[in-house]
Scaffold this active site. Structure first.
Site, short mmCIF file in Angstrom:
data_model
loop_
_atom_site.label_atom_id
_atom_site.label_comp_id
_atom_site.label_asym_id
_atom_site.label_seq_id
_atom_site.Cartn_x
_atom_site.Cartn_y
_atom_site.Cartn_z
CE LYS A 214 -4.29 -1.88 1.24
NZ LYS A 214 -5.46 -2.50 2.25
NE ARG A 254 -7.24 -8.56 -0.48
CZ ARG A 254 -6.79 -7.52 -1.11
NH1 ARG A 254 -5.72 -6.69 -0.77
NH2 ARG A 254 -7.27 -7.49 -2.16
N1 PMM Z 1 -7.57 -3.79 0.27
C1 PMM Z 1 -7.74 -3.59 -1.04
C2 PMM Z 1 -8.64 -4.69 -1.56
N2 PMM Z 1 -9.24 -5.64 -0.78
N3 PMM Z 1 -9.84 -6.28 1.36
C3 PMM Z 1 -9.61 -6.34 2.62
N4 PMM Z 1 -10.33 -7.14 3.60
N5 PMM Z 1 -8.78 -5.61 3.46
C4 PMM Z 1 -7.87 -4.60 2.55
O1 PMM Z 1 -7.20 -3.69 3.06
C5 PMM Z 1 -8.16 -4.59 0.93
C6 PMM Z 1 -9.19 -5.35 0.65
C7 PMM Z 1 -7.03 -2.80 -1.88
O2 PMM Z 1 -5.86 -3.04 -2.07
P1 PMM Z 1 -5.21 -3.99 -3.56
O3 PMM Z 1 -5.54 -3.05 -4.72
O4 PMM Z 1 -3.87 -4.05 -3.42
O5 PMM Z 1 -6.09 -5.17 -3.55
#
Ligand code: PMM
Length: 288
Positions: A214, A254
């Site tokens: 991030k 994640r």
């Molecule tokens: N961040 C993103 C997408 N999905 N889901 C959860 N549970 N928590 C998060 O912080 C989260 C998510 C955005 O990040 P990406 O674009 O790198 O997928």
């Protein structure tokens, strides 16, 4: 869920989108997405988080038909290969169809606020559901948010989402909480949350931490131009955060690079396994 080991789980990110923050466009083609999902599993992911809609600031919402078109073939194929899958969506219909296609967990970054039917779908399916903290849903994502005490306020707002989920019929053991790093939060807020992860683990639900690649990490590594931060360095920083999250009792992290975080979580689990039992437990054993 099958054969998930007793350590912090690794949730691998699979964005089937043209525009996600760090991997947008890379896995937009379904065949490439499936291959990448299999690669995530090989490199240490316990769960694959499949998403068909970007949540990056300023992203335009995709329509439901397009979201389904993106995620369903990928979920079907990866589920057939035995993968545990979460569906990253804010739409109840997408969650429902994804579960039918073989997903096991709902990951809703709006915690049921975006689609009023979402918690009902989770309750009926008795599926685990991630309730992430976010104050704005895409259209308001660029708004600046004020917190007097980010940790206390995020926890209070998560408690309200947990209460609504329980009222809707979601079993407490199926609730997974996520502080939502980077969502309605600036870098300072994100670091404050990471410094207080134990307080989130103390909510007594499974805790998911999603810091991977991030912007606040890029900003730490390359303060003058976050866009120049190297991906490998971001993954190293993410692995350190995974270790801190595991130490705080997180159920899962994640991440985009499962290998580095899997190593971090294994090391934390090994150290935890060698920690002497607390005095109170020793007494109980002696009297057993
Ligand atoms: N961040 C993103 C997408 N999905 N889901 C959860 N549970 N928590 C998060 O912080 C989260 C998510 C955005 O990040 P990406 O674009 O790198 O997928």
């Amino acid at each position: 869920m099958s054969e998930i080991p007793e350590r912090t789980r690794i949730m691998g990110v699979l964005n089937v989108t043209p525009d996600s923050f760090s991997d947008g466009g890379r896995w937009f083609d379904p065949a490439k997405a499936i291959d990448h999902g299999l690669e995530l599993l090989r490199s240490g992911a316990d769960i694959i988080d499949v998403g068909g809609e970007s949540t990056r600031p300023g992203a335009v919402r995709v329509d439901q038909t397009e979201e389904l078109r993106r995620v369903l073939p990928v979920i079907r194929e990866l589920a057939a290969a035995g993968a545990a899958i979460s569906i990253d969506t804010m739409r109840a219909v997408v969650a429902e169809e994804a579960l039918e296609a073989g997903a096991r967990i709902i990951n809703d970054v709006s915690a049921g606020l975006s689609d009023p039917s979402m918690l009902g779908v989770a309750a009926r399916a008795q599926a685990p559901v991630v309730l992430m903290h976010w104050r704005g849903y895409l259209d308001r994502a660029n708004a600046s948010f004020h917190y007097d005490d980010v940790v206390a306020e995020v926890i209070a707002e998560l408690r309200a989402r947990i209460a609504e989920a329980v009222e809707t019929g979601v079993r407490t053991e199926n609730i997974i909480v996520d502080p939502g790093l980077g969502f309605s939060k600036n870098a300072e807020h994100n670091w404050q949350i990471l410094a207080a992860l134990e307080a989130f683990a103390d909510l007594d639900h499974r805790l998911l931490v999603a810091a991977s690649r991030k912007r606040f990490i890029s900003g730490l590594l390359s303060p003058d131009d976050p866009a120049l931060a190297a991906e490998a360095a971001k993954d190293q920083a993410t692995a350190v955060i995974s270790a801190i999250a595991a130490q705080a009792g997180a159920w899962a992290v994640r991440v985009h690079d499962p290998a580095s975080s899997a190593v971090a979580c294994r090391v934390v689990a090994a150290i935890a396994a060698h920690r002497p039992a607390p005095e109170s437990e020793k007494d109980e054993n002696e009297h057993a």
